[in-house]
Write a protein that holds these residues in place. Structure first.
Motif, PDB file in Angstrom:
ATOM      1  N   VAL A 119       0.799  -1.178  -0.117  1.00 38.97           N
ATOM      2  CA  VAL A 119       0.065  -0.062   0.004  1.00 38.97           C
ATOM      3  C   VAL A 119       1.006   1.123   0.059  1.00 38.97           C
ATOM      4  CG1 VAL A 119      -1.744   1.348   1.407  1.00 38.97           C
ATOM      5  CG2 VAL A 119      -2.177  -0.928   1.155  1.00 38.97           C
ATOM      6  N   VAL A 120       1.888   1.316   0.811  1.00 34.79           N
ATOM      7  CA  VAL A 120       2.791   2.219   1.070  1.00 34.79           C
ATOM      8  C   VAL A 120       3.557   2.459  -0.479  1.00 34.79           C
ATOM      9  CG1 VAL A 120       4.739   3.133   1.903  1.00 34.79           C
ATOM     10  CG2 VAL A 120       3.280   2.132   3.324  1.00 34.79           C
ATOM     11  N   ILE A 121       3.886   1.382  -1.239  1.00 30.56           N
ATOM     12  CA  ILE A 121       4.499   1.679  -2.450  1.00 30.56           C
ATOM     13  C   ILE A 121       3.685   2.116  -3.526  1.00 30.56           C
ATOM     14  CG2 ILE A 121       5.622   0.394  -4.241  1.00 30.56           C
ATOM     15  CD1 ILE A 121       6.823  -1.374  -2.060  1.00 30.56           C
ATOM     16  N   ALA A 122       2.321   1.511  -3.202  1.00 33.91           N
ATOM     17  CA  ALA A 122       1.358   2.169  -4.282  1.00 33.91           C
ATOM     18  C   ALA A 122       1.191   3.807  -4.184  1.00 33.91           C
ATOM     19  CB  ALA A 122      -0.057   1.368  -4.114  1.00 33.91           C
ATOM     20  N   ILE A 123       1.049   4.300  -2.987  1.00 36.01           N
ATOM     21  CA  ILE A 123       0.732   5.489  -2.667  1.00 36.01           C
ATOM     22  C   ILE A 123       1.756   6.396  -2.941  1.00 36.01           C
ATOM     23  CG2 ILE A 123       0.660   7.382  -1.053  1.00 36.01           C
ATOM     24  CD1 ILE A 123      -0.824   5.115   0.793  1.00 36.01           C
ATOM     25  N   ILE A 124       3.225   6.020  -2.909  1.00 34.28           N
ATOM     26  CA  ILE A 124       4.522   6.513  -3.444  1.00 34.28           C
ATOM     27  C   ILE A 124       4.272   6.662  -4.955  1.00 34.28           C
ATOM     28  CG2 ILE A 124       6.958   6.360  -3.791  1.00 34.28           C
ATOM     29  CD1 ILE A 124       7.131   5.453  -0.795  1.00 34.28           C
ATOM     30  N   GLY A 125       3.917   5.588  -5.659  1.00 34.33           N
ATOM     31  CA  GLY A 125       4.135   5.549  -7.247  1.00 34.33           C
ATOM     32  C   GLY A 125       2.843   6.463  -7.798  1.00 34.33           C
ATOM     33  N   VAL A 126       1.580   6.783  -6.860  1.00 35.16           N
ATOM     34  CA  VAL A 126       0.711   7.711  -7.303  1.00 35.16           C
ATOM     35  C   VAL A 126       1.164   8.868  -7.365  1.00 35.16           C
ATOM     36  CG1 VAL A 126      -1.665   8.436  -6.733  1.00 35.16           C
ATOM     37  CG2 VAL A 126      -1.287   6.169  -6.843  1.00 35.16           C
ATOM     38  N   LEU A 127       1.850   9.245  -6.032  1.00 41.62           N
ATOM     39  CA  LEU A 127       2.454  10.802  -5.898  1.00 41.62           C
ATOM     40  C   LEU A 127       3.430  11.084  -6.935  1.00 41.62           C
ATOM     41  CD1 LEU A 127       2.877  10.607  -1.955  1.00 41.62           C
ATOM     42  CD2 LEU A 127       1.123  11.909  -3.387  1.00 41.62           C
ATOM     43  N   VAL A 128       4.432   9.974  -7.348  1.00 36.19           N
ATOM     44  CA  VAL A 128       5.399  10.135  -8.231  1.00 36.19           C
ATOM     45  C   VAL A 128       4.653  10.549  -9.377  1.00 36.19           C
ATOM     46  CG1 VAL A 128       7.301   9.193  -9.699  1.00 36.19           C
ATOM     47  CG2 VAL A 128       7.160   9.157  -7.077  1.00 36.19           C
ATOM     48  N   GLY A 129       3.527   9.643  -9.843  1.00 36.54           N
ATOM     49  CA  GLY A 129       2.890  10.050 -11.202  1.00 36.54           C
ATOM     50  C   GLY A 129       2.335  11.365 -11.441  1.00 36.54           C
ATOM     51  N   LEU A 130       1.808  11.700 -10.147  1.00 33.57           N
ATOM     52  CA  LEU A 130       1.140  13.100 -10.235  1.00 33.57           C
ATOM     53  C   LEU A 130       2.146  14.241 -10.139  1.00 33.57           C
ATOM     54  CD1 LEU A 130      -1.689  12.599  -7.360  1.00 33.57           C
ATOM     55  CD2 LEU A 130      -2.168  12.803  -9.890  1.00 33.57           C
ATOM     56  N   LEU A 131       3.554  14.134  -9.591  1.00 33.64           N
ATOM     57  CA  LEU A 131       4.385  15.150  -9.583  1.00 33.64           C
ATOM     58  C   LEU A 131       5.282  15.036 -10.686  1.00 33.64           C
ATOM     59  CD1 LEU A 131       5.588  14.891  -5.738  1.00 33.64           C
ATOM     60  CD2 LEU A 131       4.161  16.460  -6.743  1.00 33.64           C
ATOM     61  N   LEU A 132       5.415  14.134 -11.540  1.00 31.36           N
ATOM     62  CA  LEU A 132       6.224  13.777 -12.529  1.00 31.36           C
ATOM     63  C   LEU A 132       5.889  14.870 -13.699  1.00 31.36           C
ATOM     64  CD1 LEU A 132       9.037  12.913 -13.735  1.00 31.36           C
ATOM     65  CD2 LEU A 132       7.521  11.030 -14.652  1.00 31.36           C
ATOM     66  N   PRO A 133       4.629  15.052 -14.200  1.00 29.60           N
ATOM     67  CA  PRO A 133       4.278  15.991 -15.099  1.00 29.60           C
ATOM     68  C   PRO A 133       4.367  17.201 -14.707  1.00 29.60           C
ATOM     69  CG  PRO A 133       2.570  14.313 -14.933  1.00 29.60           C
ATOM     70  CD  PRO A 133       3.399  14.194 -13.850  1.00 29.60           C
ATOM     71  N   ALA A 134       4.242  17.681 -13.486  1.00 26.63           N
ATOM     72  CA  ALA A 134       4.470  18.947 -13.013  1.00 26.63           C
ATOM     73  C   ALA A 134       6.005  19.359 -12.858  1.00 26.63           C
ATOM     74  CB  ALA A 134       4.073  18.973 -11.469  1.00 26.63           C
ATOM     75  N   VAL A 135       6.780  18.399 -12.683  1.00 29.18           N
ATOM     76  CA  VAL A 135       8.340  18.774 -12.838  1.00 29.18           C
ATOM     77  C   VAL A 135       8.605  18.707 -14.191  1.00 29.18           C
ATOM     78  CG1 VAL A 135      10.410  17.521 -12.477  1.00 29.18           C
ATOM     79  CG2 VAL A 135       8.704  17.463 -10.648  1.00 29.18           C
ATOM     80  N   GLN A 136       8.403  18.022 -15.019  1.00 27.24           N
ATOM     81  CA  GLN A 136       8.616  18.147 -16.476  1.00 27.24           C
ATOM     82  C   GLN A 136       8.019  19.542 -17.018  1.00 27.24           C
ATOM     83  OE1 GLN A 136       6.712  14.562 -18.061  1.00 27.24           O
ATOM     84  NE2 GLN A 136       8.481  13.507 -18.011  1.00 27.24           N
ATOM     85  N   ALA A 137       6.782  20.235 -16.643  1.00 29.85           N
ATOM     86  CA  ALA A 137       6.302  21.327 -16.860  1.00 29.85           C
ATOM     87  C   ALA A 137       7.243  22.544 -16.471  1.00 29.85           C
ATOM     88  CB  ALA A 137       4.768  21.364 -16.561  1.00 29.85           C
ATOM     89  N   ALA A 138       7.754  22.237 -15.241  1.00 30.26           N
ATOM     90  CA  ALA A 138       8.510  23.323 -14.709  1.00 30.26           C
ATOM     91  C   ALA A 138       9.988  23.334 -15.369  1.00 30.26           C
ATOM     92  CB  ALA A 138       8.772  22.974 -13.175  1.00 30.26           C
ATOM     93  N   ARG A 139      10.319  22.349 -15.741  1.00 28.45           N
ATOM     94  CA  ARG A 139      11.824  22.360 -16.571  1.00 28.45           C
ATOM     95  C   ARG A 139      11.477  22.786 -17.803  1.00 28.45           C
ATOM     96  NH1 ARG A 139      13.764  15.971 -15.295  1.00 28.45           N
ATOM     97  NH2 ARG A 139      14.666  16.571 -13.201  1.00 28.45           N
ATOM     98  N   GLU A 140      10.526  22.441 -18.475  1.00 29.23           N
ATOM     99  CA  GLU A 140      10.094  23.204 -19.855  1.00 29.23           C
ATOM    100  C   GLU A 140       9.994  24.637 -19.659  1.00 29.23           C
ATOM    101  OE1 GLU A 140       9.641  24.479 -23.780  1.00 29.23           O
ATOM    102  OE2 GLU A 140      10.417  22.756 -22.825  1.00 29.23           O
ATOM    103  N   ALA A 141       9.158  25.152 -18.716  1.00 26.63           N
ATOM    104  CA  ALA A 141       9.101  26.587 -18.562  1.00 26.63           C
ATOM    105  C   ALA A 141      10.649  27.202 -18.261  1.00 26.63           C
ATOM    106  CB  ALA A 141       8.176  26.715 -17.150  1.00 26.63           C
ATOM    107  N   ALA A 142      11.117  26.610 -17.632  1.00 27.60           N
ATOM    108  CA  ALA A 142      12.615  27.187 -17.369  1.00 27.60           C
ATOM    109  C   ALA A 142      13.538  27.326 -18.689  1.00 27.60           C
ATOM    110  CB  ALA A 142      13.540  26.260 -16.341  1.00 27.60           C
ATOM    111  N   ARG A 143      13.318  26.209 -19.472  1.00 28.68           N
ATOM    112  CA  ARG A 143      14.040  26.125 -20.714  1.00 28.68           C
ATOM    113  C   ARG A 143      13.278  27.370 -21.663  1.00 28.68           C
ATOM    114  NH1 ARG A 143      13.763  20.442 -20.075  1.00 28.68           N
ATOM    115  NH2 ARG A 143      11.855  20.270 -21.047  1.00 28.68           N
TER     116      ARG A 143
END
Length: 426
Positions: A20-44
């Motif tokens: 359950v903990v691993i699943a929660i972490i996976g969901v959080l990473v999945g939610l955060l990854l697009p935001a991180v990628q968007a932030a990187r593209e905004a910086a570029r």
């Protein structure tokens, strides 16, 4: 004692709890990854915009120093060979891009000194030449002169100021890449030769008339341009646009299609990206068959920052950003036959070269006042099937000289003196 053992055993996680903990972490990473990628593209994207602002400041400083803009397709004079587009060691045929003259004003003084110093050594230790010619080189050597010559250091330099961080293109077969190109207006005719006759090696009265009619952008090939020429206002006129460099694929923006005659493309620029030639399942790429592409070796969009031909360092405001690029079968005015003729290589021909970028939904442009704007692909671009202004052989092959741009707001932004003032934010 048994009670203590029971308590110690309860301190660990069960397998279910761990999953359950691993699943929660996976969901959080999945939610955060697009935001991180968007932030990187905004910086570029911000870094890309800052590069453009630095180039704009350099252009204004250049104009303050010399009372003119750096010349697109300038250099050491016209060729003394058979025609201006023939490679030789005596001159570069006025093929240098405006970016070459701009070097000292964008913190590239060292590179400028290397280019402007006669007989500067090449990377391989051989004796160099002053401004090696820009023509095609069969053996890739300095003896024939070419911007894709990797032994001549400056032409293959990757300047950070000329590169957009979002563009992953790098290395051979290109020379030094650029993601920024000068605006040539809303017509493809005269975009390679300007007021220059191919066979007379000089500015001829007939080609002057053609250039005056066709060259409606801020930069005019082989001709001095000044801010005072921009009658529509610096803040209303595009001076440069962002372009994408080729990645060796069949991208419609970076690998131009050979589209036929100049007359045909001037009558209907939408023919460049017709559905017949585009991959039906991937519309950003050309179809797998039935399309002749020009990219070969170091010939591709943005592949030579020092070369002034439109395929490398030019853009037009005809088709909207990120539209298809094409070249025609001709690219120079021949005084002896009083007609436009085919040139030695496809990269020296008239072509439809829209701006493009790796950013989502549009590209940056540099306005005449130095401001950087982001133009979306959906900008109002008028009637794409309309003929463009085109004087060929002193005859109006399209719209007559001085006509209002048929390409809507986009076309108006690319013309400098057509009395098309933009009074609204875009």
């Amino acid at each position: 004692m048994n009670t203590m053992n029971t308590r110690n055993a309860r301190r660990g996680f069960t397998l279910v709890e761990l999953l359950v903990v691993i699943a929660i972490i996976g969901v959080l990473v999945g939610l955060l990854l697009p935001a991180v990628q968007a932030a990187r593209e905004a910086a570029r994207r911000m870094s890309c915009s800052n590069n453009f602002k630095q180039i704009g400041l350099g252009i204004h400083n250049y104009h303050s120093a010399y009372n003119q803009l750096p010349i697109q397709k300038g250099g050491t004079g016209l060729s003394v060979a058979t025609a201006w587009d023939t490679p030789n060691v005596n001159a570069n045929g006025e093929e240098l891009s405006a970016l070459v003259g701009l070097l000292p004003f964008v913190e590239a003084q060292a590179l400028w000194e290397q280019i402007s110093n006669p007989n500067a050594p090449n990377k391989n230790g051989t004796t160099g030449t002053l401004y090696p010619a820009m023509g095609p080189s069969p053996d890739g050597g300095v003896s024939n002169g070419t911007t894709d010559d990797t032994s001549y250091g400056p032409w293959s330099e990757e300047l950070p100021t000329l590169r957009c961080p979002s563009d992953p293109g790098t290395g051979v077969p290109s020379a030094g890449r650029t993601n920024y190109a000068v605006c040539l207006g809303d017509s493809i005719v005269s975009s390679t030769d300007g007021p220059t006759s191919r066979t007379l090696y000089k500015k001829d009265s007939n080609v002057y008339q053609m250039a005056r009619a066709n060259c409606r952008g801020v930069f005019v090939p082989r001709q001095k341009a000044m801010f005072r020429d921009i009658l529509d206002g610096l803040a209303n006129t595009i001076m440069m646009g962002e372009i994408t460099t080729d990645l060796g694929d069949r991208d419609i923006r970076t690998n131009p299609r050979l589209s036929g005659t100049t007359a045909a493309l001037t009558l209907d620029p939408s023919a460049c990206g017709e559905a017949t030639f585009v991959n039906s399942t991937r519309p950003q790429f050309w179809a797998e068959s039935g399309v002749t592409l020009i990219a070969t070796g170091s010939i591709a969009r943005g592949y030579r920052w020092a070369d002034g031909n439109p395929v490398y360092t030019g853009m037009m405001t005809i088709s909207p950003p990120n539209s298809a690029a094409c070249v025609t079968s001709e690219g120079a005015y021949d005084h002896s036959s009083d007609t436009i003729v085919a040139t030695a290589t496809t990269d020296k021909r008239y072509g439809l070269m829209p701006p493009s970028s790796r950013h989502q939904g549009g590209c940056h442009v540099l306005m005449g006042d130095g401001a950087v704007k982001f133009i979306t692909d959906s900008i109002e671009a008028g009637t794409q099937t309309s003929p463009m202004v085109a004087m060929i052989n002193l005859t109006n092959a399209g719209l007559p000289a001085g006509s209002q741009s048929p390409y809507g707001l986009w076309g108006k932004l690319g013309t400098k003196a057509s009395k098309e003032v933009i009074d609204a934010e875009f």
